[in-house]
Design a protein around this motif. Structure first.
Motif, PDB file in Angstrom:
ATOM      1  N   CYS A   1      10.493 -26.177  29.390  1.00 52.54           N
ATOM      2  CA  CYS A   1      11.181 -26.470  28.137  1.00 52.54           C
ATOM      3  C   CYS A   1      12.687 -26.549  28.376  1.00 52.54           C
ATOM      4  CB  CYS A   1      10.843 -25.398  27.107  1.00 52.54           C
ATOM      5  SG  CYS A   1      11.666 -25.628  25.513  1.00 52.54           S
TER       6      CYS A   1
ATOM      7  N   ASN B   1      14.892 -26.127  26.180  1.00 52.58           N
ATOM      8  CA  ASN B   1      15.574 -25.148  25.319  1.00 52.58           C
ATOM      9  C   ASN B   1      15.446 -23.724  25.837  1.00 52.58           C
ATOM     10  OD1 ASN B   1      16.353 -27.187  23.576  1.00 52.58           O
ATOM     11  ND2 ASN B   1      14.591 -26.915  22.249  1.00 52.58           N
ATOM     12  N   CYS B   2      14.214 -23.312  26.162  1.00 51.91           N
ATOM     13  CA  CYS B   2      13.997 -21.890  26.492  1.00 51.91           C
ATOM     14  C   CYS B   2      13.552 -21.660  27.943  1.00 51.91           C
ATOM     15  CB  CYS B   2      12.959 -21.293  25.541  1.00 51.91           C
ATOM     16  SG  CYS B   2      11.290 -21.940  25.765  1.00 51.91           S
TER      17      CYS B   2
ATOM     18  N   ILE C   1       5.889 -25.629  29.752  1.00 50.95           N
ATOM     19  CA  ILE C   1       5.244 -26.425  28.712  1.00 50.95           C
ATOM     20  C   ILE C   1       3.768 -26.486  29.068  1.00 50.95           C
ATOM     21  CG2 ILE C   1       5.100 -28.701  27.631  1.00 50.95           C
ATOM     22  CD1 ILE C   1       8.071 -29.092  28.412  1.00 50.95           C
TER      23      ILE C   1
ATOM     24  N   THR D   1      10.069 -30.201  25.297  1.00 44.31           N
ATOM     25  CA  THR D   1      10.102 -28.857  24.749  1.00 44.31           C
ATOM     26  C   THR D   1       8.706 -28.257  24.648  1.00 44.31           C
ATOM     27  OG1 THR D   1       9.981 -29.689  22.488  1.00 44.31           O
ATOM     28  CG2 THR D   1      12.183 -29.263  23.375  1.00 44.31           C
ATOM     29  N   CYS D   2       8.661 -26.941  24.678  1.00 46.61           N
ATOM     30  CA  CYS D   2       7.392 -26.238  24.476  1.00 46.61           C
ATOM     31  C   CYS D   2       7.024 -26.315  22.996  1.00 46.61           C
ATOM     32  CB  CYS D   2       7.501 -24.786  24.941  1.00 46.61           C
ATOM     33  SG  CYS D   2       8.622 -23.773  23.951  1.00 46.61           S
TER      34      CYS D   2
ATOM     35  N   CYS E   1       9.367 -24.162  20.608  1.00 51.37           N
ATOM     36  CA  CYS E   1      10.679 -24.763  20.341  1.00 51.37           C
ATOM     37  C   CYS E   1      10.538 -25.999  19.459  1.00 51.37           C
ATOM     38  CB  CYS E   1      11.392 -25.096  21.641  1.00 51.37           C
ATOM     39  SG  CYS E   1      11.970 -23.625  22.529  1.00 51.37           S
ATOM     40  N   ALA E   2       9.465 -26.757  19.636  1.00 49.88           N
ATOM     41  CA  ALA E   2       9.234 -27.920  18.789  1.00 49.88           C
ATOM     42  C   ALA E   2       9.002 -27.491  17.343  1.00 49.88           C
ATOM     43  CB  ALA E   2       8.043 -28.711  19.305  1.00 49.88           C
TER      44      ALA E   2
END
Length: 116
Positions: A86, A88-89, A93, A106-107, A110-111
């Motif tokens: 991901c 973001n984090c 994924i 994104t995972c 986060c989505a």
């Protein structure tokens, strides 16, 4: 770099989709060309239909361009060794999510947060 997924398989899927998008874009005529609205040759409904079709074609082109960019970014993440994580984090994924859309960045968590 993730060892639990077959990167070559995902890269092949991304390349195949990219080729389909690019060949589809090449086959389309220029959407920016002025729309012919000759009052004497076409009726009001025909003009409205032509304008709607042109707007739909532009929207489809924009979506294809967005997907093309996502694919290029996914291929770049593969080169950098970050594919499957991901953006973001940095969590992995899920493989099922990548199989559904190999260009996803994104995972699922986060989505979901982004949707809210």
């Amino acid at each position: 770099m993730r060892k639990d997924i077959d990167l070559a398989e995902f890269q092949k899927a991304l390349q195949k989709r990219l080729e389909a998008i690019e060949s589809g874009q090449a086959d389309k005529k220029d959407d920016r060309a002025p729309l012919e609205l000759d009052q004497a040759r076409t009726g009001r409904l025909s003009r409205m239909d032509a304008m709607q079709q042109k707007a739909m074609s532009r929207a489809a082109s924009r979506l294809a361009e967005q997907e093309r960019r996502r694919i290029y970014k996914a291929l770049e993440r593969m080169k950098e060794g970050d594919y499957g994580y991901c953006v973001n984090c940095d969590e992995e994924i899920a493989e099922g999510r990548l199989r559904f859309d190999p260009s996803v960045a994104t995972c699922i968590e986060c989505a979901r947060k982004a949707e809210k």
